[in-house]
Enzyme design. Sequence first.
Site, PDB file in Angstrom:
ATOM      1  N   HIS A 137      -4.041 -10.053  11.300  1.00  0.00           N
ATOM      2  CA  HIS A 137      -5.344 -10.565  10.858  1.00  0.00           C
ATOM      3  C   HIS A 137      -5.437 -10.599   9.327  1.00  0.00           C
ATOM      4  CE1 HIS A 137      -6.722 -10.182  15.014  1.00  0.00           C
ATOM      5  NE2 HIS A 137      -6.513  -8.894  15.014  1.00  0.00           N
TER       6      HIS A 137
HETATM    7  O1  RIB Z   1     -10.954  -8.409  13.605  1.00  0.00           O
HETATM    8  C1  RIB Z   1      -9.915  -7.986  12.759  1.00  0.00           C
HETATM    9  C2  RIB Z   1     -10.465  -7.409  11.497  1.00  0.00           C
HETATM   10  O2  RIB Z   1     -11.236  -6.242  11.795  1.00  0.00           O
HETATM   11  C3  RIB Z   1      -9.364  -6.916  10.541  1.00  0.00           C
HETATM   12  O3  RIB Z   1      -9.834  -7.004   9.228  1.00  0.00           O
HETATM   13  C4  RIB Z   1      -9.183  -5.479  10.931  1.00  0.00           C
HETATM   14  O4  RIB Z   1      -8.693  -4.681   9.850  1.00  0.00           O
HETATM   15  C5  RIB Z   1     -10.599  -5.086  11.244  1.00  0.00           C
HETATM   16  O5  RIB Z   1     -11.239  -4.746  10.024  1.00  0.00           O
END
Ligand code: RIB
Length: 300
Positions: free
Chosen positions: A237
């Site tokens: 992500h």
């Molecule tokens: O949904 C994924 C996000 O949420 C990423 O930034 C992970 O680190 C959490 O913060």
Amino acid sequence: MRRVIIDTDPGTDDALALMMALNSPDLVVEGITTVGGNATLSETTENALRLMEHLDGPDSAIPIAVGADRPLHGTYTHAYHVHGSDGLGISLPAPTLKPLSMNAVEFLRDRIAASPGELTVIAIGPLTNVAAALDNRPDIADAIPEIIVMGGAVGVRGNITPHAEFNIHEDPWAANAVFESGIPVTLVGLDVTHQTFMHRNGGPRWFEGDSKSAQLGNGILTDRFRELDGEDEFHLHDPLAVAAAIEPDVLTCRAARVSVVTDGEERGRTIASYGEGSVKVAVGVDVERAVGIVRSVISQ
Ligand code: RIB
Ligand code: CA
């Protein structure tokens, strides 16, 4: 060369994103601001200090400023089930680095006002700090050339609820403020980040070489796959948000106005009205190229 400030809630994928930003010859990290989210603010701040000392050394000159411990309303829900009991899983030595005395909002405003048009904000946690920095400060909004946000689930199912991605869900009010600010936003959501991952079977050396980032990256993924025995994919992500700062055309984006549901069962749902607007929603990604960027920038 792109000058960046990273707003983060480390966080295991945040850790990989920080490694990429520090290693990339195309980025200059001019500051780190911490926010609660994956874990409490004190835990995400401690994790940021430990990561920066481990990766950039005890004499790291990169300032770290502490931000919000709660969203604009209510509290953060945290994601220990994903990131481990302290938000990072693996253990790193206690840091000697200290955060600045000024807080994240003061730091963001100070640095952005001093370099109008120069500093990209990469926001990979809840958007509370960024929204607060923009609040009643149109001069700050005018001075930010781009915000790259890891967040949202526009055309796909959410990950914290069926409707919502975690970062947006944690502070939907802040997300609305950022999306409505008129600042060019690149929204790197689950629509693309669910396609980019490291697979369990690709290890234990997902990253080549014996650099600190390669070893720490392999350590984090090994720990996560050991702890999350039902999970075969470590989703990139936050690393994809940094990859988009390095090579923007790895994403396919569509202009949109984006709004966020702030309450009820659909809290955090991101709704895009395509065709106009200041938000570029990432609707596609060159998966092989993107994962290759993550792997090559962390492997050293
Ligand atoms: O949904 C994924 C996000 O949420 C990423 O930034 C992970 O680190 C959490 O913060
Ligand atoms: Ca994060």
